[in-house]
Scaffold this motif. Structure first.
Motif, PDB file in Angstrom:
ATOM      1  N   SER A   8       0.794  -1.224   0.000  1.00  0.00           N
ATOM      2  CA  SER A   8       0.000   0.000   0.000  1.00  0.00           C
ATOM      3  C   SER A   8       0.830   1.278   0.000  1.00  0.00           C
ATOM      4  N   ALA A   9       2.062   1.214   0.472  1.00  0.00           N
ATOM      5  CA  ALA A   9       2.792   2.461   0.708  1.00  0.00           C
ATOM      6  C   ALA A   9       4.203   2.473   0.141  1.00  0.00           C
ATOM      7  N   ARG A  10       4.484   1.578  -0.769  1.00  0.00           N
ATOM      8  CA  ARG A  10       5.842   1.522  -1.316  1.00  0.00           C
ATOM      9  C   ARG A  10       6.253   2.845  -1.943  1.00  0.00           C
ATOM     10  N   GLU A  11       5.386   3.410  -2.782  1.00  0.00           N
ATOM     11  CA  GLU A  11       5.738   4.650  -3.469  1.00  0.00           C
ATOM     12  C   GLU A  11       5.787   5.821  -2.499  1.00  0.00           C
ATOM     13  N   ARG A  12       4.854   5.849  -1.556  1.00  0.00           N
ATOM     14  CA  ARG A  12       4.761   6.980  -0.632  1.00  0.00           C
ATOM     15  C   ARG A  12       5.994   7.085   0.251  1.00  0.00           C
ATOM     16  N   TYR A  13       6.512   5.923   0.711  1.00  0.00           N
ATOM     17  CA  TYR A  13       7.640   5.955   1.640  1.00  0.00           C
ATOM     18  C   TYR A  13       8.981   5.631   0.982  1.00  0.00           C
ATOM     19  N   GLY A  14       8.964   5.284  -0.283  1.00  0.00           N
ATOM     20  CA  GLY A  14      10.214   5.080  -0.985  1.00  0.00           C
ATOM     21  C   GLY A  14      10.905   3.769  -0.699  1.00  0.00           C
ATOM     22  N   PHE A  15      10.107   2.701  -0.410  1.00  0.00           N
ATOM     23  CA  PHE A  15      10.723   1.392  -0.226  1.00  0.00           C
ATOM     24  C   PHE A  15      11.289   0.904  -1.553  1.00  0.00           C
ATOM     25  N   MET A  16      12.475   0.324  -1.496  1.00  0.00           N
ATOM     26  CA  MET A  16      13.055  -0.334  -2.665  1.00  0.00           C
ATOM     27  C   MET A  16      13.223  -1.810  -2.339  1.00  0.00           C
ATOM     28  N   PRO A  17      12.644  -2.697  -3.141  1.00  0.00           N
ATOM     29  CA  PRO A  17      12.729  -4.128  -2.840  1.00  0.00           C
ATOM     30  C   PRO A  17      14.124  -4.692  -3.068  1.00  0.00           C
ATOM     31  N   LEU A  18      14.544  -5.559  -2.163  1.00  0.00           N
ATOM     32  CA  LEU A  18      15.827  -6.244  -2.317  1.00  0.00           C
ATOM     33  C   LEU A  18      15.613  -7.702  -2.736  1.00  0.00           C
ATOM     34  N   ALA A  19      14.815  -8.426  -1.955  1.00  0.00           N
ATOM     35  CA  ALA A  19      14.630  -9.849  -2.220  1.00  0.00           C
ATOM     36  C   ALA A  19      13.481 -10.360  -1.365  1.00  0.00           C
ATOM     37  N   VAL A  20      13.021 -11.556  -1.683  1.00  0.00           N
ATOM     38  CA  VAL A  20      12.007 -12.226  -0.860  1.00  0.00           C
ATOM     39  C   VAL A  20      12.506 -13.620  -0.509  1.00  0.00           C
ATOM     40  N   PRO A  21      12.185 -14.116   0.678  1.00  0.00           N
ATOM     41  CA  PRO A  21      12.568 -15.480   1.022  1.00  0.00           C
ATOM     42  C   PRO A  21      11.680 -16.496   0.318  1.00  0.00           C
ATOM     43  N   GLU A  22      12.281 -17.572  -0.103  1.00  0.00           N
ATOM     44  CA  GLU A  22      11.538 -18.721  -0.607  1.00  0.00           C
ATOM     45  C   GLU A  22      11.473 -19.753   0.521  1.00  0.00           C
ATOM     46  N   VAL A  23      10.272 -20.123   0.912  1.00  0.00           N
ATOM     47  CA  VAL A  23      10.057 -21.073   2.001  1.00  0.00           C
ATOM     48  C   VAL A  23       9.273 -22.253   1.465  1.00  0.00           C
ATOM     49  N   SER A 132      -6.081 -18.103   4.820  1.00  0.00           N
ATOM     50  CA  SER A 132      -6.408 -17.133   3.779  1.00  0.00           C
ATOM     51  C   SER A 132      -5.927 -17.613   2.423  1.00  0.00           C
ATOM     52  N   ASP A 133      -6.219 -16.819   1.408  1.00  0.00           N
ATOM     53  CA  ASP A 133      -5.599 -17.003   0.100  1.00  0.00           C
ATOM     54  C   ASP A 133      -4.101 -16.739   0.238  1.00  0.00           C
ATOM     55  N   ALA A 134      -3.346 -17.080  -0.786  1.00  0.00           N
ATOM     56  CA  ALA A 134      -1.901 -16.854  -0.758  1.00  0.00           C
ATOM     57  C   ALA A 134      -1.576 -15.426  -1.188  1.00  0.00           C
ATOM     58  N   TYR A 135      -0.626 -14.818  -0.474  1.00  0.00           N
ATOM     59  CA  TYR A 135      -0.171 -13.466  -0.782  1.00  0.00           C
ATOM     60  C   TYR A 135       1.345 -13.458  -0.926  1.00  0.00           C
ATOM     61  N   GLY A 136       1.859 -12.424  -1.583  1.00  0.00           N
ATOM     62  CA  GLY A 136       3.309 -12.295  -1.718  1.00  0.00           C
ATOM     63  C   GLY A 136       3.970 -12.210  -0.356  1.00  0.00           C
ATOM     64  N   ILE A 137       5.009 -12.991  -0.179  1.00  0.00           N
ATOM     65  CA  ILE A 137       5.688 -13.103   1.107  1.00  0.00           C
ATOM     66  C   ILE A 137       6.330 -11.758   1.486  1.00  0.00           C
ATOM     67  N   PRO A 138       6.422 -11.421   2.780  1.00  0.00           N
ATOM     68  CA  PRO A 138       7.033 -10.148   3.175  1.00  0.00           C
ATOM     69  C   PRO A 138       8.446  -9.997   2.604  1.00  0.00           C
ATOM     70  N   PRO A 139       8.705  -8.897   1.909  1.00  0.00           N
ATOM     71  CA  PRO A 139      10.012  -8.719   1.272  1.00  0.00           C
ATOM     72  C   PRO A 139      11.021  -8.014   2.174  1.00  0.00           C
ATOM     73  N   LEU A 140      12.273  -8.151   1.837  1.00  0.00           N
ATOM     74  CA  LEU A 140      13.319  -7.323   2.416  1.00  0.00           C
ATOM     75  C   LEU A 140      13.429  -6.075   1.562  1.00  0.00           C
ATOM     76  N   VAL A 141      13.481  -4.920   2.204  1.00  0.00           N
ATOM     77  CA  VAL A 141      13.509  -3.663   1.465  1.00  0.00           C
ATOM     78  C   VAL A 141      14.614  -2.758   1.992  1.00  0.00           C
TER      79      VAL A 141
END
Length: 211
Positions: A8-23, A132-141
């Motif tokens: 919801s707030a990636r653009e507003r706060y300037g998060f840049m994605p690094l990677a996501v864990p695969e589990v 729940s349904d599946a969602y994108g795993i929490p990323p490292l930013v």
């Protein structure tokens, strides 16, 4: 960072994605609705008039998902539950349910599964009654203000951890297979849910439970 704020707030706060864990070969996760193992509750509707634990106001699995579930039934948390508390961590919510401090909670399925696999003293005292349904795993930013070269170095370190003996050991202790690049489309279901929730909030709600 939690998937909810990222979506919801990636653009507003300037998060840049690094990677996501695969589990377990997946980069998705689910919310678990849990109750005490010995409780009589078997579905969300059974928790009417009970005390419920959210994790954080901005949490996807710990707040947004259960609020959306109720909105689909034209219900609101503040009137459906007798009392709501915020635990500010999934660990605390699991503990609260296990000890009977609350009737139910919504938690990150990855956190529940981690403790179930490594130290099930509290998860064993809970039951999962809804997923729940599946969602994108929490990323490292990282911050957008971090220099591009430094951001790239961090990203490459994460993406290559599974190829390094020490890195593999660290990942194994966290029950993570490896880190992968972020796929933005994995977070669109969260954004869609946020939009749907805003729309559902405008519709008439079911009567409040009798006091």
């Amino acid at each position: 960072i939690c998937s909810g704020p990222y979506a919801s707030a990636r653009e507003r706060y300037g998060f840049m994605p690094l990677a996501v864990p695969e589990v377990q070969r997946s980069t998705s996760y689910r919310a678990y609705l849990i109750v005490n193992r010995d409780s009589p509750f078997n579905q969300l509707q059974d928790l009417r008039g009970q005390t419920f634990a959210f994790t954080d106001p901005d949490s996807n699995t710990g707040k947004l998902v259960p609020t959306f579930w109720l909105a689909e039934l034209k219900l609101r948390p503040e009137t459906f539950f007798k009392r709501i508390i915020y635990t500010y961590s999934h660990d605390n919510s699991i503990l609260a349910v296990a000890r009977g401090l609350v009737a139910g909670a919504a938690v990150d399925g990855l956190v529940w599964e981690y403790y179930q696999a490594t130290n099930p003293v509290f998860t064993s005292q809970t039951r999962i009654i809804k997923k729940s349904d599946a969602y994108g795993i929490p990323p490292l930013v990282t911050s957008r203000q971090l220099p591009a070269a430094e951001r790239e170095r961090l990203q490459q370190t994460l993406l290559s951890m599974h190829q390094d003996p020490e890195g593999r050991k660290i990942l194994a202790e966290l029950l993570i297979d490896r880190f992968l690049p972020v796929q933005e489309e994995r977070y669109e279901p969260i954004r869609s849910m946020q939009r749907d929730l805003a729309r559902l909030k405008e519709e008439p709600h079911a009567p409040e439970p009798q006091k």
